[in-house]
Scaffold this motif. Sequence first.
Motif, PDB file in Angstrom:
ATOM      1  N   ALA A   1      11.402  70.322  46.388  1.00 22.68           N
ATOM      2  CA  ALA A   1      10.882  69.688  45.171  1.00 22.68           C
ATOM      3  C   ALA A   1      10.764  68.176  45.348  1.00 22.68           C
ATOM      4  CB  ALA A   1      11.790  70.014  43.986  1.00 22.68           C
ATOM      5  N   LEU A   2      11.776  67.567  45.938  1.00 27.29           N
ATOM      6  CA  LEU A   2      11.762  66.110  46.126  1.00 27.29           C
ATOM      7  C   LEU A   2      10.664  65.688  47.094  1.00 27.29           C
ATOM      8  CD1 LEU A   2      15.606  65.542  46.178  1.00 27.29           C
ATOM      9  CD2 LEU A   2      14.011  64.602  44.487  1.00 27.29           C
TER      10      LEU A   2
ATOM     11  N   GLY B   1       6.060  61.729  41.108  1.00 29.38           N
ATOM     12  CA  GLY B   1       7.230  61.955  40.260  1.00 29.38           C
ATOM     13  C   GLY B   1       7.350  63.391  39.779  1.00 29.38           C
ATOM     14  N   GLY B   2       8.346  63.610  38.930  1.00 24.74           N
ATOM     15  CA  GLY B   2       8.594  64.945  38.399  1.00 24.74           C
ATOM     16  C   GLY B   2      10.016  65.038  37.871  1.00 24.74           C
TER      17      GLY B   2
ATOM     18  N   GLU C   1      19.542  58.431  43.760  1.00 28.31           N
ATOM     19  CA  GLU C   1      18.693  58.179  44.937  1.00 28.31           C
ATOM     20  C   GLU C   1      17.218  58.096  44.570  1.00 28.31           C
ATOM     21  OE1 GLU C   1      19.154  60.708  48.419  1.00 28.31           O
ATOM     22  OE2 GLU C   1      21.281  60.992  47.959  1.00 28.31           O
ATOM     23  N   TYR C   2      16.775  58.950  43.644  1.00 27.28           N
ATOM     24  CA  TYR C   2      15.334  59.089  43.399  1.00 27.28           C
ATOM     25  C   TYR C   2      14.877  58.527  42.057  1.00 27.28           C
ATOM     26  CZ  TYR C   2      15.081  61.756  47.655  1.00 27.28           C
ATOM     27  OH  TYR C   2      15.127  62.108  48.982  1.00 27.28           O
ATOM     28  N   ALA C   3      15.743  57.791  41.365  1.00 25.12           N
ATOM     29  CA  ALA C   3      15.384  57.260  40.047  1.00 25.12           C
ATOM     30  C   ALA C   3      14.146  56.361  40.107  1.00 25.12           C
ATOM     31  CB  ALA C   3      16.564  56.498  39.446  1.00 25.12           C
ATOM     32  N   ARG C   4      14.034  55.565  41.162  1.00 26.99           N
ATOM     33  CA  ARG C   4      12.907  54.631  41.256  1.00 26.99           C
ATOM     34  C   ARG C   4      11.636  55.296  41.746  1.00 26.99           C
ATOM     35  NH1 ARG C   4      14.466  48.944  43.806  1.00 26.99           N
ATOM     36  NH2 ARG C   4      12.411  48.476  42.948  1.00 26.99           N
TER      37      ARG C   4
ATOM     38  N   ILE D   1      16.504  64.011  37.506  1.00 29.75           N
ATOM     39  CA  ILE D   1      17.271  65.192  37.900  1.00 29.75           C
ATOM     40  C   ILE D   1      18.453  65.336  36.947  1.00 29.75           C
ATOM     41  CG2 ILE D   1      18.466  66.389  39.784  1.00 29.75           C
ATOM     42  CD1 ILE D   1      17.017  64.334  41.688  1.00 29.75           C
ATOM     43  N   ASN D   2      18.488  66.445  36.232  1.00 33.63           N
ATOM     44  CA  ASN D   2      19.563  66.697  35.278  1.00 33.63           C
ATOM     45  C   ASN D   2      20.109  68.110  35.463  1.00 33.63           C
ATOM     46  OD1 ASN D   2      19.656  64.235  33.428  1.00 33.63           O
ATOM     47  ND2 ASN D   2      17.479  64.741  33.341  1.00 33.63           N
TER      48      ASN D   2
END
Length: 254
Positions: free
Chosen positions: A128-129, A137-138, A175-178, A183-184
Motif C-alpha cells: 500500500a505504501l 497519498g492515501g 514515517e509517511y505523514a509528509r 495510517i490509523n
Amino acid sequence: MNAANVEGKHILITGGGSGIGAASAKILCERGALVGIADLNIDNATQLAQALTAEGGKAYAIAVDVTESQQVTAMFTGAMAQNDKIDVVINNAGIDHFPAPLTEVEDAMFMKNIQVNLAGVWYCMKNALNHMTRHGGGHIINIASVAGLRSAPMISAYSASKHGVIGLTKSAAVEYARANIRINAVCPSFVDTPMVQGVLSKLDERGQKSLVAANPMKRLGKPEEIANAIAWLCSDESSFMTGQSVVLDGGMLA
C-alpha cells in the motif's frame, strides 16, 4: 454531501468476506465507493461482491492469503486492474486462538497468529505504501484490538500480534505523514462476528456470559458499529488524524 462521504473512492479490504470486513464493504458500497473484497475464502468474497453489485453498488472479489507476500502483491495488481489508484486499504484479515494459559498455547498457533495478524498487515502495508507514495497519498486502516492496548490474559499470542499492529501503525504513520499518507488503527473489543461466535461455541455457559459481559454495556459490539467508524476514517473528515488507535469497546478501557 453525506456525512463520512466516500463516493468515488477505491477501497480495498482484506478479510472482506465476513464479519467486520463484510459490514464495512456493505456500508462503503452503499455510500458510493468502489470496494475490493479480498479474502482467503473466495466464495464468501464473490457472493458478497455479487450481492452488492446487484443492489447497484460497485464491488469486486479477489482471492488472497495475506501470509504469502507474493499473493499480497498479486492482490494489489488485481485491484489496480479495476482502478489504477487505491485510496484506502483496510487491513482486516485476522485470526484468533482458543483462550488458554500461555504455556498451553502451541508454538504453531503463536506463529500462525503472528503470520496472519502481523506479517499479513506488514505485507499489505508495504504494498500500500509503495502504491500510495507513487499516487500522491492515501489512507491505511489497520484493524487491531483492545487486546493490542492492554493485557489480554489467556489470549497472549493474539494480544502480542495486535500490539505489533499498533506499533506498525504508529511508526509508519510518522514515517509517511509528509507523503500525504495517513495510517490509523481500529481497536474493537468483542464483536458479534463468526470469529467471536467460534470462541463462544467452545466456552461453557459461564465463560460465554463473562465474555459477553466484559464491557460496561454488557453486550457484544455489532459489526455495523465498527464499520461505521471505519467509514468515517475512510472519509476526508478524518484528514488530520494519523497514528491513532480508535477504540470501540463498550467502555472496557474506560
